[in-house]
Design an enzyme around this catalytic site. Sequence first.
Site, PDB file in Angstrom:
ATOM      1  CG  ASP A  13      -1.805  -1.211   1.326  1.00 38.25           C
ATOM      2  OD1 ASP A  13      -2.453  -1.573   0.328  1.00 38.25           O
ATOM      3  OD2 ASP A  13      -1.809  -1.833   2.404  1.00 38.25           O
ATOM      4  CE  LYS A  16       3.292  -2.328  -4.474  1.00 33.42           C
ATOM      5  NZ  LYS A  16       2.747  -1.947  -3.172  1.00 33.42           N
ATOM      6  N   GLY A  40      -4.217  -3.801  -4.843  1.00 33.20           N
ATOM      7  CA  GLY A  40      -5.078  -2.744  -5.337  1.00 33.20           C
ATOM      8  C   GLY A  40      -4.265  -1.494  -5.581  1.00 33.20           C
ATOM      9  CG  HIS A  41      -1.185  -1.233  -7.847  1.00 31.73           C
ATOM     10  ND1 HIS A  41      -0.256  -1.781  -8.703  1.00 31.73           N
ATOM     11  CD2 HIS A  41      -0.872  -1.713  -6.619  1.00 31.73           C
ATOM     12  CE1 HIS A  41       0.575  -2.559  -8.019  1.00 31.73           C
ATOM     13  NE2 HIS A  41       0.213  -2.529  -6.762  1.00 31.73           N
ATOM     14  CD  GLN A 225       0.524  -8.614  -2.824  1.00 30.57           C
ATOM     15  OE1 GLN A 225       1.320  -9.208  -3.527  1.00 30.57           O
ATOM     16  NE2 GLN A 225      -0.730  -8.479  -3.168  1.00 30.57           N
TER      17      GLN A 225
END
Length: 431
Positions: A13, A16, A40-41, A225
């Site tokens: 988180d 990235k 989740g980006h 991650q």
Amino acid sequence: MPNVVVVGAQWGDEGKGKVVDLLTEFADVVVRFQGGNNAGHTLVVGGEKTVLHLIPAGILHPGKTCVIGNGVVIDPAVMVGEIDKLKQRGFLKDDAQLVVSLDAHVIMPWHKAIDIAREQSMGEGKIGTTGRGIGPTYEDKVARRGMRIRDILDESRLARKVQERIPAAREALHRLGVSPELDEVGIVRQYAELGRRLSRYAGDASLWLHRAIRLGKSLLFEGAQGTMLDVDHGTYPFVTSSNTVAANAATGSGVGPTCIDTVIGISKAYSTRVGGGPYPTELKDATGDRLRQIGGEYGATTGRPRRTGWFDAVALRYAARVNGLDGMAITKLDVLSGFPEIQVAVAYRFDGKTLEEMPSDLESLERCQPVYETVPGWSEKLEGVRSWEGLPSTARSYVERLAALVGVKVMAVSVGADRGQTILLENPFRR
């Protein structure tokens, strides 16, 4: 042309996707090499928010190719849904923009059922998984009984493999106290249709990337991650089920390690963690609540509130070592505006000793207490700043102190969620 790996240097988180989105302008190809839709980006471009779970962040740039490597585990229903949403918004106009490895493993219904049932059975000892079947899919991969993208493209092969695998899956679920509804015929029908939808994108990703490198294309590898969640190098067993460190960019995509030129670690200006496991700088007080509220620290995939804490230079030094970091990008510096003082963990106290390196033993790490250095904060808002010189002197000093403590130069600083709110100090693609 340079090939660059972007990895999370904390517990995930870190932002990235935002950094990958920014750097995609200078790359030709963006490659996702591990994880699944537990990632989740979140991207904000022109004020419009996009959350991607499988497709690399570079897909928002026209003319760029995105590759999903063999190291990724894919929920085909999630991928098809993501593709449809992107197309509805005018992205992915050319199907040649997306390449999916034939050897990427597929998340099946029993993987999700097992994941959820296991987590529920563990009580207080649960890992904190997303329940999306990531771990069980990687287990089947290592046990050499997994399903791959190539398997769902051939309906007869799919039917045979589902028939072979269903009895063991039912048995595993029964042992967990679950009576599974695994409709063999329905699963084959559903996944064969998903295979037909994905067939236009499926290919030999390793060969495709090899040819792109031979043609002089620049590759940007996107991790999911964070380092502390790596199955080998993280806070085991409170980790994800894949290797999140930079070395897996090669293994998870099918290129040689000599193809990688630069590794950048992404870190927040403070820290967060989701799920269980040791977290030395965690703040369980009003300051932690304030960081969570200002930073919007809720999971992009699950919506779960994140644990929050001060920047941990000990953990970042470890991340720099195991990833071979050439540089860092510091995100969410704007969240710290208004804190008169900021603390940074420079060491740990353990059984009366001062440790400057992270202990490898989980139980030892759980007993470590942070040794803090206090630095002055700043009151100015940073969201409108677009240059290094425009930052308050105390904010610049803070970033410089982090770089000195970690021993890695800072190449970018983010002061907001939008693509334009990142100050690029050094471009890794222009060496």
